[in-house]
Design a protein around this motif. Sequence first.
Motif, PDB file in Angstrom:
ATOM      1  N   GLU A   1       0.864  -1.217  -0.207  1.00 30.04           N
ATOM      2  CA  GLU A   1       0.184   0.014   0.034  1.00 30.04           C
ATOM      3  C   GLU A   1       0.866   1.178   0.115  1.00 30.04           C
ATOM      4  O   GLU A   1       0.728   2.213  -0.789  1.00 30.04           O
ATOM      5  CB  GLU A   1      -1.137  -0.055   1.332  1.00 30.04           C
ATOM      6  N   ILE A   2       1.874   1.242   0.792  1.00 23.82           N
ATOM      7  CA  ILE A   2       2.685   2.539   0.852  1.00 23.82           C
ATOM      8  C   ILE A   2       3.449   2.417  -0.407  1.00 23.82           C
ATOM      9  O   ILE A   2       3.753   3.869  -0.962  1.00 23.82           O
ATOM     10  CB  ILE A   2       3.891   2.269   2.034  1.00 23.82           C
ATOM     11  N   ASN A   3       3.856   1.418  -1.059  1.00 21.74           N
ATOM     12  CA  ASN A   3       4.513   1.572  -2.186  1.00 21.74           C
ATOM     13  C   ASN A   3       3.859   1.942  -3.603  1.00 21.74           C
ATOM     14  O   ASN A   3       4.258   2.782  -4.410  1.00 21.74           O
ATOM     15  CB  ASN A   3       5.210   0.428  -2.895  1.00 21.74           C
ATOM     16  N   GLU A   4       2.419   2.017  -3.221  1.00 24.01           N
ATOM     17  CA  GLU A   4       1.586   2.593  -4.331  1.00 24.01           C
ATOM     18  C   GLU A   4       1.090   3.782  -4.172  1.00 24.01           C
ATOM     19  O   GLU A   4       0.407   4.620  -4.770  1.00 24.01           O
ATOM     20  CB  GLU A   4       0.249   1.640  -4.372  1.00 24.01           C
ATOM     21  N   GLY A   5       1.858   4.601  -3.046  1.00 24.41           N
ATOM     22  CA  GLY A   5       1.609   5.888  -2.900  1.00 24.41           C
ATOM     23  C   GLY A   5       0.825   6.312  -1.718  1.00 24.41           C
ATOM     24  O   GLY A   5       0.358   7.464  -1.659  1.00 24.41           O
ATOM     25  N   ARG A   6       0.238   5.391  -1.081  1.00 24.29           N
ATOM     26  CA  ARG A   6      -0.809   5.721   0.112  1.00 24.29           C
ATOM     27  C   ARG A   6       0.015   6.298   1.160  1.00 24.29           C
ATOM     28  O   ARG A   6       1.086   5.641   1.298  1.00 24.29           O
ATOM     29  CB  ARG A   6      -1.432   4.705   0.430  1.00 24.29           C
ATOM     30  N   LYS A   7      -0.376   7.419   1.924  1.00 25.21           N
ATOM     31  CA  LYS A   7      -0.090   7.815   3.098  1.00 25.21           C
ATOM     32  C   LYS A   7      -0.070   6.768   4.496  1.00 25.21           C
ATOM     33  O   LYS A   7      -0.983   5.782   3.974  1.00 25.21           O
ATOM     34  CB  LYS A   7      -0.580   9.212   3.330  1.00 25.21           C
ATOM     35  N   ILE A   8       0.583   6.943   4.814  1.00 29.14           N
ATOM     36  CA  ILE A   8       0.510   5.830   6.365  1.00 29.14           C
ATOM     37  C   ILE A   8      -0.788   5.604   6.841  1.00 29.14           C
ATOM     38  O   ILE A   8      -1.026   4.567   7.169  1.00 29.14           O
ATOM     39  CB  ILE A   8       1.668   6.019   7.381  1.00 29.14           C
ATOM     40  N   ASP A   9      -1.545   6.854   7.150  1.00 29.33           N
ATOM     41  CA  ASP A   9      -2.864   6.596   7.668  1.00 29.33           C
ATOM     42  C   ASP A   9      -3.888   5.482   6.688  1.00 29.33           C
ATOM     43  O   ASP A   9      -4.410   4.945   7.354  1.00 29.33           O
ATOM     44  CB  ASP A   9      -3.343   8.024   7.828  1.00 29.33           C
ATOM     45  N   GLU A  10      -3.570   6.161   5.444  1.00 30.57           N
ATOM     46  CA  GLU A  10      -4.460   5.587   4.480  1.00 30.57           C
ATOM     47  C   GLU A  10      -3.989   3.993   4.322  1.00 30.57           C
ATOM     48  O   GLU A  10      -4.874   3.130   4.110  1.00 30.57           O
ATOM     49  CB  GLU A  10      -4.353   5.951   3.087  1.00 30.57           C
ATOM     50  N   ALA A  11      -2.671   3.659   4.369  1.00 29.99           N
ATOM     51  CA  ALA A  11      -2.199   2.414   4.090  1.00 29.99           C
ATOM     52  C   ALA A  11      -2.713   1.438   5.418  1.00 29.99           C
ATOM     53  O   ALA A  11      -2.976   0.228   5.097  1.00 29.99           O
ATOM     54  CB  ALA A  11      -0.611   2.442   3.964  1.00 29.99           C
ATOM     55  N   LEU A  12      -2.464   2.212   6.625  1.00 34.30           N
ATOM     56  CA  LEU A  12      -2.919   1.193   7.753  1.00 34.30           C
ATOM     57  C   LEU A  12      -4.280   0.964   7.780  1.00 34.30           C
ATOM     58  O   LEU A  12      -4.795   0.121   8.049  1.00 34.30           O
ATOM     59  CB  LEU A  12      -2.614   2.030   8.911  1.00 34.30           C
ATOM     60  N   ILE A  13      -5.015   1.986   7.329  1.00 31.74           N
ATOM     61  CA  ILE A  13      -6.559   1.469   7.293  1.00 31.74           C
ATOM     62  C   ILE A  13      -6.904   0.504   6.417  1.00 31.74           C
ATOM     63  O   ILE A  13      -7.719  -0.497   6.523  1.00 31.74           O
ATOM     64  CB  ILE A  13      -7.440   3.037   6.875  1.00 31.74           C
ATOM     65  N   ALA A  14      -6.227   0.509   5.081  1.00 33.44           N
ATOM     66  CA  ALA A  14      -6.422  -0.457   3.877  1.00 33.44           C
ATOM     67  C   ALA A  14      -6.120  -1.804   4.311  1.00 33.44           C
ATOM     68  O   ALA A  14      -6.533  -2.765   4.017  1.00 33.44           O
ATOM     69  CB  ALA A  14      -5.828   0.004   2.939  1.00 33.44           C
ATOM     70  N   THR A  15      -4.942  -1.837   5.111  1.00 36.82           N
ATOM     71  CA  THR A  15      -4.371  -3.003   5.762  1.00 36.82           C
ATOM     72  C   THR A  15      -5.170  -3.631   6.872  1.00 36.82           C
ATOM     73  O   THR A  15      -5.471  -4.863   6.926  1.00 36.82           O
ATOM     74  CB  THR A  15      -2.840  -2.761   6.010  1.00 36.82           C
ATOM     75  N   TYR A  16      -5.250  -2.965   7.802  1.00 37.20           N
ATOM     76  CA  TYR A  16      -5.477  -3.209   9.242  1.00 37.20           C
ATOM     77  C   TYR A  16      -6.890  -2.761   9.703  1.00 37.20           C
ATOM     78  O   TYR A  16      -7.511  -3.204  10.608  1.00 37.20           O
ATOM     79  CB  TYR A  16      -4.551  -2.803  10.407  1.00 37.20           C
ATOM     80  N   GLY A  17      -7.535  -1.809   8.926  1.00 33.75           N
ATOM     81  CA  GLY A  17      -8.761  -1.333   9.322  1.00 33.75           C
ATOM     82  C   GLY A  17      -8.625  -0.130  10.392  1.00 33.75           C
ATOM     83  O   GLY A  17      -9.369   0.215  10.964  1.00 33.75           O
ATOM     84  N   VAL A  18      -7.433   0.205  10.711  1.00 38.95           N
ATOM     85  CA  VAL A  18      -7.384   1.272  11.953  1.00 38.95           C
ATOM     86  C   VAL A  18      -6.174   2.104  11.256  1.00 38.95           C
ATOM     87  O   VAL A  18      -5.235   1.884  10.433  1.00 38.95           O
ATOM     88  CB  VAL A  18      -6.807   0.795  13.102  1.00 38.95           C
TER      89      VAL A  18
END
Length: 403
Positions: free
Chosen positions: A331-348
Amino acid sequence: MILLSVVAAIAGLFGFHGAGGDIQTGSLNARAITIVESSHRIEFPDRIVFTLEADAPPDVQSARLYYTVGPHDVKVYTYPVRFTNSENIEAEFIVNTGKDGFIPQGVEIEYYYVFTDSLGNRTVSDSRTFEYLDPRYNWQRLSMDDFTIIWHNRPERAVRRTAADVSIRMRAVRDLFGLEGDYDFKAVIINSRAEADRSFPPVSDTSQDTFLYGGFAFNRYDVLVVAGLNRDSLIHELTHLMFDERLDSPRAKPPAWLNEGIAMYFEPGGGYRQSDVQRAFRSGNLIPLRHMRSVPGRPDDVRLFYSQSASVVRFMMDEFGPERMDTLLTEINEGRKIDEALIATYGVGVDELDRGWRRHLAGETSIFQIRDPGALGTSAIIGAALLVTTSAVLIRWLKNLRK
């Protein structure tokens, strides 16, 4: 297969001498330029001095030194500090490698010369390459699967033993990052505080006085430099280099706590840092995770930053597994910010992850329920469908009631 050889880092050894072949100029009736002697002298850590002597026509008015540092194609040029062309060309060039132009040990430097005559015609010499190492020492090297250790004045047996251990443990790093390519990182081992002061990049006086850092990874050059033959330091810095290979997109902006935390997660002896975290937790001095995007400046804050980063990543790996971490990195490698990447991965997001980790430190068993991001969309669709169905039933019931 393990290879062992001696790197003779005597100043000037990597230069090229004697007739270097004729170089044709573009000017009319001009005779060839012949390199008589070309060499370099490493005055570590301050500068590299290049000297040139060439047989050339009198209309050659200038010479430039072009060079590249490491595996990149960015070329830098410099003018000579001394240049004459009476009967032949004699020139001297200086490349600063100290505080303002720091270059780490172990990188390869490629260089060549460009001559210009009175008509503006340019002539380019053949290129040469050498390895930038402190010429005070006779360096040795040991090649492993993914890295080469370069060292001096240490028993070969000890280096082999440590290198073999590191090589085995780095397989887990490869597995987490899903790396399958061939790599040849360079690990330069230095032996003393004085050598570290010469070899490490510029840091604050306080950091230098307290010997805060034991090594550095230079992602741009695929090189690391560590103080001492330390297994944990080698694994830590090699993990940084592999982390950079995993996040190879220019859009990737990982926070420092994730980068450092993963590097320390793979250190076999890194568990002692958890006591630092517990002390900071009990005293209320933990750093908010949202404020850990970059490494702080004060030494005490740096130590706590590293310990917290290690603890947070270990919590994530233990609770949710390496597969989720791999998804987060994608998710991070695709350009998502850390908040967005965490939500997409862990839901938080960052703050909820921080709160869950702190509850974990307090010994609470109820942390937070990880949500499947894919299931979130499905749940929303089902919820909307139920809402529509319920509304339709309610409307029909009201109509029947009026009748």
